[in-house]
Design a protein around this motif. Structure first.
Motif, mmCIF file in Angstrom:
data_model
loop_
_atom_site.group_PDB
_atom_site.id
_atom_site.type_symbol
_atom_site.label_atom_id
_atom_site.label_comp_id
_atom_site.label_asym_id
_atom_site.label_seq_id
_atom_site.Cartn_x
_atom_site.Cartn_y
_atom_site.Cartn_z
ATOM 1 N N GLU A 190 0.813 -0.914 0.005
ATOM 2 C CA GLU A 190 0.026 0.030 0.050
ATOM 3 C C GLU A 190 0.946 1.093 -0.054
ATOM 4 O O GLU A 190 0.561 2.019 -0.762
ATOM 5 N N ASP A 191 2.112 1.081 0.946
ATOM 6 C CA ASP A 191 2.864 2.462 0.823
ATOM 7 C C ASP A 191 3.559 2.587 -0.525
ATOM 8 O O ASP A 191 3.553 3.647 -1.242
ATOM 9 N N ILE A 192 4.019 1.251 -1.279
ATOM 10 C CA ILE A 192 4.487 1.488 -2.541
ATOM 11 C C ILE A 192 3.420 2.145 -3.360
ATOM 12 O O ILE A 192 3.712 2.915 -4.425
ATOM 13 N N SER A 193 2.246 1.720 -3.268
ATOM 14 C CA SER A 193 1.276 2.091 -4.529
ATOM 15 C C SER A 193 0.880 3.655 -4.090
ATOM 16 O O SER A 193 0.887 4.354 -4.981
ATOM 17 N N PHE A 194 0.755 4.076 -2.705
ATOM 18 C CA PHE A 194 0.786 5.446 -2.399
ATOM 19 C C PHE A 194 1.810 6.264 -3.058
ATOM 20 O O PHE A 194 1.449 7.220 -3.638
ATOM 21 N N GLN A 195 2.928 5.880 -2.774
ATOM 22 C CA GLN A 195 4.227 6.463 -3.361
ATOM 23 C C GLN A 195 4.146 6.508 -4.887
ATOM 24 O O GLN A 195 4.587 7.440 -5.608
ATOM 25 N N THR A 196 3.740 5.472 -5.491
ATOM 26 C CA THR A 196 3.508 5.437 -6.877
ATOM 27 C C THR A 196 2.740 6.215 -7.527
ATOM 28 O O THR A 196 2.757 6.989 -8.423
ATOM 29 N N ASN A 197 1.645 6.448 -6.742
ATOM 30 C CA ASN A 197 0.455 7.127 -7.089
ATOM 31 C C ASN A 197 0.823 8.620 -7.052
ATOM 32 O O ASN A 197 0.711 9.552 -8.058
ATOM 33 N N GLY A 246 6.599 16.626 -23.372
ATOM 34 C CA GLY A 246 6.340 15.614 -22.257
ATOM 35 C C GLY A 246 4.822 14.639 -22.361
ATOM 36 O O GLY A 246 4.424 14.245 -21.602
ATOM 37 N N LYS A 247 4.575 14.666 -23.881
ATOM 38 C CA LYS A 247 3.285 14.062 -24.054
ATOM 39 C C LYS A 247 3.687 12.267 -23.682
ATOM 40 O O LYS A 247 2.977 11.754 -23.165
ATOM 41 N N GLY A 248 4.825 12.019 -24.240
ATOM 42 C CA GLY A 248 5.099 10.555 -24.043
ATOM 43 C C GLY A 248 5.335 10.307 -22.371
ATOM 44 O O GLY A 248 4.933 9.190 -21.958
ATOM 45 N N PHE A 249 5.819 11.350 -21.807
ATOM 46 C CA PHE A 249 6.154 11.000 -20.547
ATOM 47 C C PHE A 249 4.767 10.963 -19.686
ATOM 48 O O PHE A 249 4.614 10.252 -18.699
ATOM 49 N N ALA A 250 3.701 11.851 -20.092
ATOM 50 C CA ALA A 250 2.373 11.736 -19.606
ATOM 51 C C ALA A 250 1.905 10.400 -19.625
ATOM 52 O O ALA A 250 1.051 10.041 -18.896
ATOM 53 N N VAL A 251 2.140 9.868 -20.819
ATOM 54 C CA VAL A 251 1.545 8.340 -21.134
ATOM 55 C C VAL A 251 1.890 7.563 -20.004
ATOM 56 O O VAL A 251 1.493 6.804 -19.412
ATOM 57 N N VAL A 252 3.472 7.444 -19.959
ATOM 58 C CA VAL A 252 4.004 6.398 -19.113
ATOM 59 C C VAL A 252 3.406 6.826 -17.380
ATOM 60 O O VAL A 252 3.184 6.044 -16.730
ATOM 61 N N ALA A 253 3.266 8.284 -17.351
ATOM 62 C CA ALA A 253 2.776 8.593 -15.829
ATOM 63 C C ALA A 253 1.385 8.054 -15.568
ATOM 64 O O ALA A 253 1.150 7.655 -14.710
ATOM 65 N N ASN A 254 0.555 8.069 -16.601
ATOM 66 C CA ASN A 254 -0.834 7.633 -16.579
ATOM 67 C C ASN A 254 -0.590 6.105 -16.467
ATOM 68 O O ASN A 254 -1.529 5.556 -15.477
ATOM 69 N N GLU A 255 0.201 5.446 -16.891
ATOM 70 C CA GLU A 255 0.371 3.800 -16.813
ATOM 71 C C GLU A 255 0.849 3.502 -15.313
ATOM 72 O O GLU A 255 0.404 2.762 -14.861
ATOM 73 N N VAL A 256 1.782 4.459 -15.025
ATOM 74 C CA VAL A 256 2.189 4.157 -13.519
ATOM 75 C C VAL A 256 1.212 4.537 -12.578
ATOM 76 O O VAL A 256 0.915 3.589 -11.808
ATOM 77 N N SER A 278 -2.124 3.929 -13.269
ATOM 78 C CA SER A 278 -3.090 2.836 -13.225
ATOM 79 C C SER A 278 -2.511 1.630 -12.608
ATOM 80 O O SER A 278 -3.223 1.032 -11.874
ATOM 81 N N LEU A 279 -1.135 1.516 -12.795
ATOM 82 C CA LEU A 279 -0.555 0.393 -11.873
ATOM 83 C C LEU A 279 -0.672 0.334 -10.441
ATOM 84 O O LEU A 279 -0.968 -0.400 -9.649
ATOM 85 N N ALA A 280 -0.469 1.646 -9.831
ATOM 86 C CA ALA A 280 -0.704 2.137 -8.568
ATOM 87 C C ALA A 280 -1.845 1.759 -8.185
ATOM 88 O O ALA A 280 -2.017 1.178 -6.902
ATOM 89 N N GLN A 330 7.535 -5.912 -13.945
ATOM 90 C CA GLN A 330 7.769 -5.775 -15.202
ATOM 91 C C GLN A 330 7.473 -3.982 -15.649
ATOM 92 O O GLN A 330 8.126 -3.408 -16.431
ATOM 93 N N SER A 331 6.272 -3.790 -15.077
ATOM 94 C CA SER A 331 5.632 -2.289 -15.411
ATOM 95 C C SER A 331 6.701 -1.334 -14.974
ATOM 96 O O SER A 331 6.907 -0.040 -15.623
ATOM 97 N N LEU A 332 7.340 -1.558 -13.492
ATOM 98 C CA LEU A 332 8.332 -0.664 -13.086
ATOM 99 C C LEU A 332 9.531 -0.598 -13.856
ATOM 100 O O LEU A 332 10.187 0.462 -14.151
ATOM 101 N N ASN A 333 9.910 -1.813 -14.432
ATOM 102 C CA ASN A 333 10.998 -1.722 -15.371
ATOM 103 C C ASN A 333 10.719 -0.987 -16.622
ATOM 104 O O ASN A 333 11.558 -0.265 -17.122
ATOM 105 N N GLN A 334 9.339 -1.161 -17.241
ATOM 106 C CA GLN A 334 9.349 -0.261 -18.310
ATOM 107 C C GLN A 334 9.163 1.066 -17.966
ATOM 108 O O GLN A 334 9.547 1.979 -18.577
ATOM 109 N N LEU A 335 8.768 1.447 -16.696
ATOM 110 C CA LEU A 335 8.726 2.731 -16.192
ATOM 111 C C LEU A 335 9.939 3.263 -16.197
ATOM 112 O O LEU A 335 10.364 4.619 -16.517
ATOM 113 N N THR A 336 10.954 2.693 -15.805
ATOM 114 C CA THR A 336 12.212 2.977 -15.399
ATOM 115 C C THR A 336 12.890 3.538 -16.859
ATOM 116 O O THR A 336 13.631 4.365 -17.040
ATOM 117 N N SER A 337 12.711 2.378 -17.814
ATOM 118 C CA SER A 337 13.427 2.589 -19.356
ATOM 119 C C SER A 337 12.563 3.905 -19.878
ATOM 120 O O SER A 337 13.260 4.752 -20.256
#
Length: 571
Positions: A411-418, A435-445, A447-449, A510-517
């Motif tokens: 839950e803490d990780i999810s909260f921090q991720t959010n 920043g459009k591409g970055f906005a898409v990644v942020a939305n995915e992160v 959603s995962l959170a 896996q999502s966090l790895n993609q987010l990191t990339s």
């Protein structure tokens, strides 16, 4: 300047040529008159000769008759008799001579002398006839007395005297006529020579006048026009203008040189002032003739330069202001890009840490999955190991506590991720197009959170139920056998849920790895944007400096009064 009055060259030429033509006409008339006088002189000489010839013929005819009649009287030879009558009847030299002289022309005095000689001759005819009659009769002595007697001799003497007088009179008259005509011819000769001399003098005067007043000035004018054609307007021009044709031409050349100097000086002065930046000039000098297009072109050039420089001045002002704003904006953009780069680096670090945590969570989920599997096995043998039920339940309670801690961590990780996703969305919005591409990644992160938080909540609910059931199992150990089926069912469900949690943890990793990339790519893009922004700021600063130099350069020109919009000028 008042021009000196002088006779026109054409008038002078007309006068000289008129006198020359008049002299030539006089010469021609004199020549005709001289030819006529020559003809008259020849005629007079011929008439003098003819008159003398015919006078001699007249007198010789009379003498011939006298000689023949005397010869016939002296000799009795009939030849002389025949000759006498042949002269009287056929030859008639006396009559023909008189007729010829009368035809040529004789004076009354001469005619009187002829008449006197004829009368005397007529007086001799009876004597001569008597002499010839006596010769025929054989009276030679009487015949000789007739032709040699005193009367006959006196008549012959008178006739001879009249002959001499007639010849002298005739010769004097004809000689006087010939001499008069000869003198007149000589006078005409002299007049012809004088007329020819006058013609020569007039020709010399005309030639000298033409050479002095036309040819020499024309040579000087030719040389001067050569200097003008070669562009040398300061050469000396010694001729002075007057009212003659050449003088008017000289005046025109002086005026042409003066006008050309004036035009060239004005053009040179205007161009020099334009070169010094004085564009507020006025073409006030009036140009004439073919120079009007030059005046019009200079005015158009000044108008065009004033308009162009005014537009450049206004444009330079606008470029300077725009470049200053661009430089300021580029500085702000560069600063924002640097801040974004720092934020992205911090976010990437947090995401990496989150990735490590999710990895740990995945490992813990796998451990929980193994534990739940073992718990299921224990429940299957719970019938044989009731004694160890309390210890097993305590182990389950401890495992459930650990799972609760893990859920809390999730839950803490999810909260921090959010929160990080929200921050990333904000930064992406600030970055704009980049920043459009970055906005898409942020939305995915985000959603995962949210999914992680939902799974953690579900897992927490299940854990709470498990704890409650474990507590009830502990309290109701006696009811364990009866509730074993239910526990087995709950254990299976717990095993399935834990498996799901483990799978979700793997997906989160896996999502966090993609987010990191993606964050690394965003960091690279932001770093590039930061470099570009710095270069743009530097270029904008250089543009501002060049625009300021352009403005100062345009301010060097002194333009005409500018309008408010800077698009025109006033005279």
């Amino acid at each position: 300047m008042k021009m000196k009055k002088t006779m026109n060259q054409s008038t002078r030429s007309y006068i000289l040529n008129g006198f020359s033509i008049l002299a030539l006409l006089i010469t021609a008339l004199l020549l005709l008159f001289y030819s006529n006088m020559n003809s008259r002189l020849y005629t007079a000489n011929q008439e003098r000769f003819d008159l003398t010839y015919n006078a001699n013929r007249f007198m010789n005819g009379s003498s011939y008759l006298t000689n023949e009649v005397r010869a016939y009287a002296a000799t009795g030879d009939t030849v002389h008799y025949d000759n006498y009558w042949n002269e009287v009847n056929n030859l008639k030299n006396r009559d023909q001579g008189v007729a010829a002289m009368q035809e040529i022309g004789i004076t009354k005095e001469e005619q009187a002398l002829i008449d006197a000689m004829s009368n005397l001759s007529q007086e001799l005819v009876p004597l001569e006839e008597n002499a010839m009659e006596n010769v025929k009769a054989g009276n030679m002595k009487e015949a000789v007395d007739y032709v040699y007697g005193k009367d006959y001799d006196a008549a012959i003497t008178q006739i001879n005297s009249l002959k001499s007088q007639f010849l002298e009179t005739l010769d004097s008259r004809t000689f006087a006529e010939v001499q008069g005509l000869l003198q007149l011819c000589n006078v005409i000769k002299v007049a012809i020579f004088l007329a020819l001399a006058l013609v020569c003098i007039l020709l010399v005067v005309s030639i000298r006048s033409t050479q002095k007043r036309v040819l020499r000035p024309l040579v000087i004018i030719r040389d001067q026009m050569g200097e003008i054609s070669s562009g040398n307007l300061s050469s000396e021009f010694p001729l002075e203008s007057d009212t003659s044709e050449i003088g008017m031409l000289v005046k025109a050349i002086h005026e042409t040189k003066r006008d050309l100097k004036t035009y060239i000086h004005d053009i040179d002065s205007k161009l020099a002032q334009m070169a010094d930046g004085k564009m507020n000039l006025a073409i006030d000098l009036d140009y004439h003739g073919e120079f009007l297009p030059i005046q019009k072109a200079m005015r158009q050039i000044l108008d065009s330069l004033n308009n162009a420089l005014a537009q450049i001045h206004v444009t330079a002002e606008r470029v300077s202001a725009s470049s200053e704003r661009m430089a300021s904006g580029a500085q702000v953009l560069s600063q924002g890009a640097m801040e974004q780069s720092a934020s992205i680096e911090a976010l990437a670090s947090s995401i990496q840490e989150l990735s490590h945590q999710v990895t740990n969570t995945s490992e813990d989920a796998e451990t929980a999955h193994a534990c739940s599997t073992q718990a299921a096995g224990a429940l299957m043998v719970c019938d044989q190991k009731l004694r160890t039920l309390i210890s097993a339940m305590q182990d389950i309670s401890n495992a459930a506590s650990q799972i609760g801690g893990i859920i809390k961590t999730i839950e803490d990780i999810s909260f921090q991720t959010n929160i990080l996703a929200l921050n990333a969305s904000v930064e992406a919005a600030r970055a704009g197009e980049a920043g459009k591409g970055f906005a898409v990644v942020a939305n995915e992160v985000q959603s995962l959170a949210n999914k992680s938080a939902e799974a953690a909540q579900n897992t927490s609910n299940l854990i709470e139920n498990s704890l409650r059931m474990i507590k009830q199992g502990t309290a109701l150990t006696t009811d364990t056998a009866n509730s074993m089926d239910e526990v087995m069912t709950g254990a299976k469900k717990a095993t399935e849920l834990i498996a799901q949690i483990a799978e979700s943890a793997v997906q989160q990793a896996q999502s966090l790895n993609q987010l990191t990339s993606g964050m690394e790519q965003i960091s690279s893009v932001i770093q590039t944007n930061s470099t570009t922004a710095e270069e743009s700021a530097q270029s904008a600063q250089e543009l501002y400096g060049q625009a300021d130099e352009l403005k100062r350069a345009v301010q060097h020109f002194q333009l005409r009064e500018q309008s408010a919009l800077g698009t025109g000028y006033l005279r």
